[in-house]
Design a protein around this motif. Structure first.
Motif, short mmCIF file in Angstrom:
data_model
loop_
_atom_site.label_atom_id
_atom_site.label_comp_id
_atom_site.label_asym_id
_atom_site.label_seq_id
_atom_site.Cartn_x
_atom_site.Cartn_y
_atom_site.Cartn_z
N CYS A 195 32.79 34.82 51.18
CA CYS A 195 32.31 35.75 50.30
C CYS A 195 31.72 36.51 50.07
CB CYS A 195 32.82 34.82 48.67
SG CYS A 195 31.53 33.79 48.19
N ASP B 220 36.21 37.95 46.65
CA ASP B 220 37.11 38.15 47.73
C ASP B 220 36.69 36.73 48.90
OD1 ASP B 220 38.31 40.19 46.80
OD2 ASP B 220 36.27 41.53 47.12
N LEU B 221 36.94 35.82 48.48
CA LEU B 221 37.07 34.70 49.30
C LEU B 221 37.75 34.75 50.40
CD1 LEU B 221 35.53 31.78 49.95
CD2 LEU B 221 37.59 31.05 48.71
N THR C 101 39.77 35.48 44.99
CA THR C 101 38.49 35.74 43.84
C THR C 101 38.62 34.22 42.60
OG1 THR C 101 38.12 38.20 43.56
CG2 THR C 101 36.84 36.37 41.91
#
Length: 812
Positions: free
Chosen positions: A807, A757-758, A777
């Motif tokens: 992230c 989940d950057l 991701t």
């Protein structure tokens, strides 16, 4: 109409609650406007949206206010001159040249007063005096007996925007003022009082039934002529009559469709009222759209559906709830609404539910919805309380309902009227019945008054008594198997994975909280140091035990935050994940569930809330999650029958065919098992494909994931076998480059490890900066490109490091 918007002044009626320095002041007033914005413009109060300034301004709602202006009038030959007040907020006495011309007690309707005999040649003095809304509401409560209410405020005893009195996402700022247009309308013989176009389809032909009401001062025959899409019709209104109906048939017109289903074609409708000598007396015009609306509630093997069709095409509702976009409505411009509508469409939303604690939305709102193809569900204005049905409130409710149904009848975007928000549910489940002791609570409005009004004035679209509502008093109003349901055990008491225990027919509310964007927090809260429970943050968290519930969500899923920056990122991430999980689950059951309406799209001020777009108009990570979850074509991995399944959902008119691959991978990117399938998903349908055991069962729960990809979809579906807090994350590592592009910068991030989940938060560097994607991701070796738009270049080093680039596994 001649506007009377200039030269207004405002003063407080003296009272012990009025601060020194304001009691004796007369300040310029902006009309349309309200007391708060005038005092703010005069520098007499602080911004109520900042810090805890709201608390110091409670006296405004308990004060009487006087607006005054002088205007010049030159008498003419007109037989009538009316003072037209489109909106007075709320308890008002109108005086012209020292003579009272009328009173008002309803923010949600307009008033018209015959003032011809009071007007003078030259200067005229107009005064609108507003009594305290609190005092009026409390007097009605004392007279009629108290009624249960979700909040300790008397909003259910006055016809005013309920959320002015505070909500679990809104401030308590009780307004007063001339909030819509005011002016003089001079006319003779007759005028068009109302025009109500009822637009339907007869096969492929369009049919417009034009219901006309005239007000007249002369007993003469009148002629009404109408043109719709180049087709003409006329009717004579005999002397002494006040109503007429014209029917116009347009052969095979281009239809109006919701966004994603076709074009939003609108056709001109023009109407003119003529005197016997042929002189035009009045005109009315609008653009209309030909479309049909049907709500299927025929019982089936799953219960009672709630399925919307437009032009006989079923529409899976991908909706959001809408609240007033500002506590002070005159600050909501058409451009601001257009921005919200762009944000809604950008997130693949196709319906806005206008929630019952706000207002009947503006003409601009509905015109933009027509233009953009966004469907609208409009609640009547009752929310979260028992409402008395006695006078004077009953007459006001009927008057506002008739006015608003007539006003909005011609908009193709409006597809559903709803009687109330949660009041029938409240009567059943919120311990109302004993304190009510038999007193009225609103049932007569929702099941009698309002359906009769809609049935008489707007039979072209459905009415539903409440949200939630099961379709029958014999069935619990929030039964998920029947009609519409609200799911609030998630958030209030349960983890968001509980969404998977529901297979409802239609979810009209469900939501999860997060703080606003960092730039919004910093603009509105001066706390130093900033913490989730620092004074300003605590004041801008209105939900009961809100921070406790946020923490419960973090504890269930994510690593513990070390500081405010971690907390801010993780709570926003958890909101996005909660709603994405819910939406994808409900969409995966589209054979039973016909729609979802997420709580909520927008905010009215800077606050920690359930919104996807915060009070300063900034998109939270939830917005990006909605864009993915509401995509026309959705690929999702779902638990099914003790295993896992790949579900492909197709909300387009074309079949979705092509290969898809599902791979079980180690976090290092090493494949452990893989399969391929051929997707064949018909239009407006879904396909469920059970996954084999070697894919659904990991060797290492804490170190593996599933990746599903289809050839023609930009997004992939992921499934992790463990919660992030339990995953064996490697320390995050990446390479990043930044290069300029027109209007901003392009950031390329290449993963050296898995990156979960950057997300980029460029508003931390410039409050005006925005980014085009989030929640990406990456597996080792993969790259993602983010485009950042900002007024000027941002520091590349800051743009590619904490706390801007985050992230999940950078917490390890």
């Amino acid at each position: 109409m001649t506007p009377l918007h200039e030269g207004w002044t405002l003063r407080a009626v003296p009272g012990p609650q009025v601060p020194a320095g304001i009691a004796d002041r007369t300040v310029p007033a902006t009309v349309p406007g309200c007391v708060h914005t005038d005092l703010l413009a005069a520098g007499l109060i602080p911004d109520p949206y900042l810090d805890d300034n709201e608390l110091a301004l409670a006296w405004i709602g308990r004060t009487d206010w006087v607006y005054r202006t002088t205007f010049v009038h030159e008498p003419g030959d007109d037989e009538r001159v009316d003072l037209v007040c489109a909106g007075l907020d709320t308890v008002a006495t109108v005086t012209l040249n020292g003579v009272e011309v009328g009173r008002a007690a309803n923010m949600h309707r307009g008033y018209r007063f015959d003032v011809r005999s009071l007007l003078r040649d030259g200067d005229n003095d107009l005064v609108v005096a507003f009594d305290s809304a609190y005092r009026y509401a409390e007097a009605q409560r004392d007279r009629l007996g108290d009624r249960p209410n979700a909040y300790p405020e008397p909003f259910n005893f006055i016809r005013k925007m309920a959320c002015n009195f505070g909500w679990d996402w809104g401030p308590t700022l009780v307004t007063a003022g001339i909030w819509q247009d005011i002016g003089l309308h001079a006319w003779s013989t007759a005028r068009l009082a109302t025009v109500r176009p009822l637009v339907t389809l007869d096969g492929r032909d369009g049919r417009v039934e034009l219901h006309v009401e005239v007000e007249r001062v002369a007993a003469v025959p009148l002629t009404v002529r109408a043109t719709v899409a180049g087709v003409h019709a006329e009717v004579v209104v005999p002397a002494g009559e006040r109503t007429a109906v014209l029917t116009v048939t347009v052969r095979e017109p281009a239809l109006w469709w919701p966004r994603g289903y076709g074009e939003q074609t609108r056709h001109p409708l023009e109407m003119t009222l003529y005197a016997p000598d042929g002189d035009a007396l009045d005109t009315w015009s609008r653009r209309i759209g030909f479309r049909s609306v049907r709500l299927d509630t025929t019982e089936d093997e799953h219960g009672t559906p709630f399925a919307l069709s437009v032009n006989d095409v079923p529409v899976f509702v991908r909706g959001v709830n809408w609240i007033p976009d500002d506590v002070f409505p005159t600050r909501i411009t058409r451009d601001r609404l257009a921005q919200r509508f762009e944000q809604a469409a950008g997130a693949n939303i196709n319906l806005l539910r206008v929630w019952g604690g706000g207002r009947y939305e503006s003409d601009d709102f509905y015109d933009l919805a027509d233009e953009r193809g966004l469907l609208v569900q409009q609640d009547f204005l009752f929310a979260c309380a028992a409402y008395p049905e006695e006078e004077p409130l009953r007459t006001e409710v009927e008057a506002e309902a008739r006015e608003q149904v007539t006003r909005l009848a011609g908009h193709p975007s409006l597809v559903l009227w709803t009687g109330n928000n949660e009041n029938i549910w409240g009567w059943h489940d919120w311990d109302w019945q004993e304190p009510l002791a038999g007193r009225t609570w609103g049932r007569g409005y929702y099941l009698d008054v309002l359906p009769r009004i809609v049935g008489a004035l707007d039979p072209t679209r459905p009415y539903w008594p409440g949200s939630p509502w099961s379709g029958s008093e014999a069935i619990h109003p929030n039964d998920p198997a029947h009609g519409t349901t609200h799911i609030w055990d998630v958030w209030n008491t349960d983890d968001y994975t509980r969404y998977r225990e529901y297979v409802p027919r239609f979810v009209a509310e469900f939501g999860y909280q997060a703080p606003p964007a960092y730039a919004t927090v910093r603009r509105s809260i001066p706390d130093d140091p900033l913490a989730h429970d620092s004074p300003g943050m605590a004041h801008h968290q209105k939900a009961a035990d809100g921070d406790v519930k946020l923490q419960r969500g973090l504890d269930a899923h994510l690593p513990p935050p070390a500081d405010f920056d971690d907390w801010h990122y993780l709570t926003q991430l958890n909101q996005a994940r909660a709603i994405q999980l819910g939406v994808e689950h409900f969409r995966s059951h589209r054979d039973v569930c016909a729609g979802t309406i997420v709580w909520q799209l927008n905010d009215c001020w800077p606050v920690t809330s359930w919104s996807a777009v915060d009070g300063d108009g900034r998109r939270k990570p939830l917005w990006y999650a909605l864009r993915n979850a509401y995509a026309d074509r959705l690929l999702t991995v779902q638990p099914r029958d003790g295993g896992l399944a790949l579900v492909a959902v197709n909300e387009t008119a074309q079949a979705w065919t092509g290969p898809a691959t599902i791979t079980r991978l180690a976090l290092t990117g090493e494949p452990r098992a893989k399969t391929s399938v051929d997707l064949d998903v018909p239009a407006y349908s879904s396909v469920v494909l059970a996954l084999p055991t070697e894919l659904a069962g990991p060797d290492e729960v804490r170190a593996e994931l599933l990746v599903a990809e289809a050839g023609d979809t930009a997004e992939r579906a992921l499934w992790f076998f463990a919660e992030d807090r339990d995953v064996d994350w490697p320390a995050a590592a990446w390479d990043a480059t930044v290069e300029p592009v027109d209007g901003g910068q392009r950031v390329r991030v290449t993963a050296r490890t898995v990156l979960r989940d950057l997300t980029l938060f460029p508003d931390r560097l410039d409050p005006a900066a925005q980014v085009d994607r989030a929640l990406v991701t990456l597996l080792p070796g993969e790259s993602a490109v983010f485009t950042v738009r900002a007024p000027g270049p941002l520091d590349p080093g800051a743009l590619t490091s904490r706390p801007v680039l985050r992230c999940v596994n950078d917490l390890t």
